[in-house]
Design a protein around this motif. Structure first.
Motif, PDB file in Angstrom:
ATOM      1  N   LEU A   8     -10.058   2.710  -3.356  1.00 31.28           N
ATOM      2  CA  LEU A   8      -9.636   3.526  -2.215  1.00 31.28           C
ATOM      3  C   LEU A   8     -10.740   3.721  -1.182  1.00 31.28           C
ATOM      4  CD1 LEU A   8      -7.420   6.351  -3.720  1.00 31.28           C
ATOM      5  CD2 LEU A   8      -6.780   4.711  -1.975  1.00 31.28           C
ATOM      6  N   LEU A   9     -11.974   3.726  -1.592  1.00 32.59           N
ATOM      7  CA  LEU A   9     -13.058   3.969  -0.641  1.00 32.59           C
ATOM      8  C   LEU A   9     -13.147   2.876   0.421  1.00 32.59           C
ATOM      9  CD1 LEU A   9     -15.753   5.529  -2.978  1.00 32.59           C
ATOM     10  CD2 LEU A   9     -14.241   6.667  -1.366  1.00 32.59           C
ATOM     11  N   PRO A  10     -13.158   1.573   0.063  1.00 28.19           N
ATOM     12  CA  PRO A  10     -13.151   0.566   1.131  1.00 28.19           C
ATOM     13  C   PRO A  10     -11.836   0.549   1.909  1.00 28.19           C
ATOM     14  CG  PRO A  10     -13.666  -0.451  -0.986  1.00 28.19           C
ATOM     15  CD  PRO A  10     -13.357   0.980  -1.236  1.00 28.19           C
ATOM     16  N   THR A  11     -10.735   0.842   1.244  1.00 30.06           N
ATOM     17  CA  THR A  11      -9.441   0.885   1.926  1.00 30.06           C
ATOM     18  C   THR A  11      -9.441   1.996   2.980  1.00 30.06           C
ATOM     19  OG1 THR A  11      -8.347   0.098  -0.064  1.00 30.06           O
ATOM     20  CG2 THR A  11      -6.950   1.125   1.592  1.00 30.06           C
ATOM     21  N   ALA A  12     -10.022   3.130   2.634  1.00 29.38           N
ATOM     22  CA  ALA A  12     -10.090   4.234   3.585  1.00 29.38           C
ATOM     23  C   ALA A  12     -10.972   3.877   4.776  1.00 29.38           C
ATOM     24  CB  ALA A  12     -10.625   5.479   2.895  1.00 29.38           C
ATOM     25  N   TYR A  13     -11.993   3.076   4.550  1.00 28.85           N
ATOM     26  CA  TYR A  13     -12.885   2.685   5.642  1.00 28.85           C
ATOM     27  C   TYR A  13     -12.193   1.700   6.582  1.00 28.85           C
ATOM     28  CZ  TYR A  13     -16.884   0.771   8.105  1.00 28.85           C
ATOM     29  OH  TYR A  13     -17.748   0.359   9.080  1.00 28.85           O
ATOM     30  N   PHE A  14     -11.516   0.701   6.024  1.00 23.37           N
ATOM     31  CA  PHE A  14     -10.921  -0.343   6.845  1.00 23.37           C
ATOM     32  C   PHE A  14      -9.523   0.004   7.366  1.00 23.37           C
ATOM     33  CE2 PHE A  14     -13.981  -2.923   4.362  1.00 23.37           C
ATOM     34  CZ  PHE A  14     -14.744  -3.359   5.431  1.00 23.37           C
ATOM     35  N   ASN A  15      -8.798   0.884   6.684  1.00 21.26           N
ATOM     36  CA  ASN A  15      -7.432   1.214   7.083  1.00 21.26           C
ATOM     37  C   ASN A  15      -7.180   2.712   6.905  1.00 21.26           C
ATOM     38  OD1 ASN A  15      -4.777   1.003   7.856  1.00 21.26           O
ATOM     39  ND2 ASN A  15      -4.078   0.325   5.839  1.00 21.26           N
ATOM     40  N   PRO A  16      -7.749   3.554   7.785  1.00 22.21           N
ATOM     41  CA  PRO A  16      -7.527   5.001   7.631  1.00 22.21           C
ATOM     42  C   PRO A  16      -6.102   5.370   8.034  1.00 22.21           C
ATOM     43  CG  PRO A  16      -8.891   4.563   9.555  1.00 22.21           C
ATOM     44  CD  PRO A  16      -8.648   3.244   8.883  1.00 22.21           C
ATOM     45  N   CYS A  17      -5.369   5.939   7.099  1.00 23.42           N
ATOM     46  CA  CYS A  17      -4.006   6.408   7.378  1.00 23.42           C
ATOM     47  C   CYS A  17      -3.710   7.593   6.460  1.00 23.42           C
ATOM     48  CB  CYS A  17      -2.982   5.285   7.189  1.00 23.42           C
ATOM     49  SG  CYS A  17      -2.869   4.665   5.526  1.00 23.42           S
ATOM     50  N   SER A  18      -2.583   8.234   6.687  1.00 27.46           N
ATOM     51  CA  SER A  18      -2.273   9.434   5.914  1.00 27.46           C
ATOM     52  C   SER A  18      -2.014   9.127   4.436  1.00 27.46           C
ATOM     53  CB  SER A  18      -1.079  10.173   6.519  1.00 27.46           C
ATOM     54  OG  SER A  18       0.070   9.367   6.445  1.00 27.46           O
ATOM     55  N   ALA A  19      -1.452   7.966   4.125  1.00 26.67           N
ATOM     56  CA  ALA A  19      -1.215   7.614   2.716  1.00 26.67           C
ATOM     57  C   ALA A  19      -2.534   7.487   1.960  1.00 26.67           C
ATOM     58  CB  ALA A  19      -0.425   6.314   2.623  1.00 26.67           C
ATOM     59  N   VAL A  20      -3.527   6.908   2.601  1.00 30.83           N
ATOM     60  CA  VAL A  20      -4.844   6.786   1.971  1.00 30.83           C
ATOM     61  C   VAL A  20      -5.486   8.162   1.853  1.00 30.83           C
ATOM     62  CG1 VAL A  20      -7.148   5.784   2.230  1.00 30.83           C
ATOM     63  CG2 VAL A  20      -5.143   4.402   2.733  1.00 30.83           C
ATOM     64  N   ASP A  21      -5.307   9.016   2.867  1.00 31.04           N
ATOM     65  CA  ASP A  21      -5.874  10.368   2.808  1.00 31.04           C
ATOM     66  C   ASP A  21      -5.305  11.177   1.644  1.00 31.04           C
ATOM     67  OD1 ASP A  21      -7.585  10.077   4.938  1.00 31.04           O
ATOM     68  OD2 ASP A  21      -6.164  10.857   6.406  1.00 31.04           O
ATOM     69  N   TYR A  22      -3.991  11.130   1.466  1.00 32.27           N
ATOM     70  CA  TYR A  22      -3.387  11.878   0.368  1.00 32.27           C
ATOM     71  C   TYR A  22      -3.729  11.257  -0.989  1.00 32.27           C
ATOM     72  CZ  TYR A  22      -0.868  14.858   3.569  1.00 32.27           C
ATOM     73  OH  TYR A  22      -0.561  15.777   4.541  1.00 32.27           O
ATOM     74  N   SER A  23      -3.849   9.943  -1.033  1.00 25.49           N
ATOM     75  CA  SER A  23      -4.280   9.296  -2.284  1.00 25.49           C
ATOM     76  C   SER A  23      -5.702   9.697  -2.627  1.00 25.49           C
ATOM     77  CB  SER A  23      -4.183   7.777  -2.155  1.00 25.49           C
ATOM     78  OG  SER A  23      -2.865   7.381  -1.927  1.00 25.49           O
ATOM     79  N   LEU A  24      -6.566   9.738  -1.630  1.00 25.18           N
ATOM     80  CA  LEU A  24      -7.939  10.192  -1.866  1.00 25.18           C
ATOM     81  C   LEU A  24      -7.966  11.645  -2.326  1.00 25.18           C
ATOM     82  CD1 LEU A  24     -10.078   8.668   0.999  1.00 25.18           C
ATOM     83  CD2 LEU A  24     -10.457   8.425  -1.435  1.00 25.18           C
ATOM     84  N   ALA A  25      -7.130  12.488  -1.745  1.00 22.97           N
ATOM     85  CA  ALA A  25      -7.085  13.891  -2.164  1.00 22.97           C
ATOM     86  C   ALA A  25      -6.710  14.010  -3.636  1.00 22.97           C
ATOM     87  CB  ALA A  25      -6.086  14.667  -1.297  1.00 22.97           C
ATOM     88  N   ALA A  26      -5.708  13.243  -4.061  1.00 21.56           N
ATOM     89  CA  ALA A  26      -5.276  13.308  -5.460  1.00 21.56           C
ATOM     90  C   ALA A  26      -6.333  12.735  -6.399  1.00 21.56           C
ATOM     91  CB  ALA A  26      -3.959  12.554  -5.624  1.00 21.56           C
ATOM     92  N   VAL A  27      -6.858  11.564  -6.060  1.00 28.50           N
ATOM     93  CA  VAL A  27      -7.807  10.904  -6.961  1.00 28.50           C
ATOM     94  C   VAL A  27      -9.130  11.656  -7.020  1.00 28.50           C
ATOM     95  CG1 VAL A  27      -9.115   8.774  -7.301  1.00 28.50           C
ATOM     96  CG2 VAL A  27      -6.711   8.651  -6.737  1.00 28.50           C
ATOM     97  N   LEU A  28      -9.624  12.140  -5.888  1.00 35.75           N
ATOM     98  CA  LEU A  28     -10.870  12.908  -5.907  1.00 35.75           C
ATOM     99  C   LEU A  28     -10.716  14.205  -6.689  1.00 35.75           C
ATOM    100  CD1 LEU A  28     -12.157  12.460  -2.250  1.00 35.75           C
ATOM    101  CD2 LEU A  28     -13.212  11.587  -4.329  1.00 35.75           C
TER     102      LEU A  28
END
Length: 161
Positions: A81-101
């Motif tokens: 998720l960390l490289p995905t968040a860097y290259f493709n910031p979107c709300s789905a990645v944000d909520y996935s990061l919130a859950a996984v973190l």
């Protein structure tokens, strides 16, 4: 199965006693009934190693294995998720990061509580506090994602400073 070994350095040949034979490297607080003493100390075949099984039963073995597997899956998801968040910031990645973190930090702090908080009542209180902290962390990250710029854009804004 956890196994602790007693160290005896320089186990001698021809029946000589080992150096540091009586100095254990780790002294467990509780030794289970599954202590293996074969061969006994002082017998010709003994080289100073004693195996101590710390798991007294196998009732929770499958649950512990599934929990360990879940921790590794979450860690791998976080690495992806960390490289995905860097290259493709979107709300789905944000909520996935919130859950996984939140889950990753909950399990990590849970191990700290298990290892360093002693006493049954105090440990239960610490674990209850950890549940509250983890729930507030997840809720706060979701609130930040919904009402503000989101985790990935906030980190990008910090990098621009």
């Amino acid at each position: 199965m956890a196994v602790l070994s007693r160290l005896s350095v320089l186990c001698g040949a021809q029946g000589r006693r080992a150096l540091f034979l009586r100095a254990p490297v780790v002294r467990p607080a509780y030794v289970s009934a599954f202590l293996q003493d074969q061969p006994t100390p002082g017998s010709p075949g003994w080289c100073g190693t004693r195996h101590i099984h710390l798991s007294p039963s196998r009732h929770g073995f499958k649950a512990a294995t599934l929990h360990w597997t879940g921790e590794k899956v979450v860690a791998c998801l976080l690495l992806g998720l960390l490289p995905t968040a860097y290259f493709n910031p979107c709300s789905a990645v944000d909520y996935s990061l919130a859950a996984v973190l939140s889950l990753h930090s909950h399990w990590g702090l849970g191990q700290v509580v298990t290892d360093y908080v002693h006493g049954d009542t105090l440990q239960k209180a610490a674990k209850a506090g950890l549940w509250v902290l983890s729930a507030l962390t997840f809720a706060g990250l979701c609130y930040f994602n919904y009402h503000d710029v989101g985790i990935t854009r906030a980190v990008a804004m910090l990098w621009k400073l």
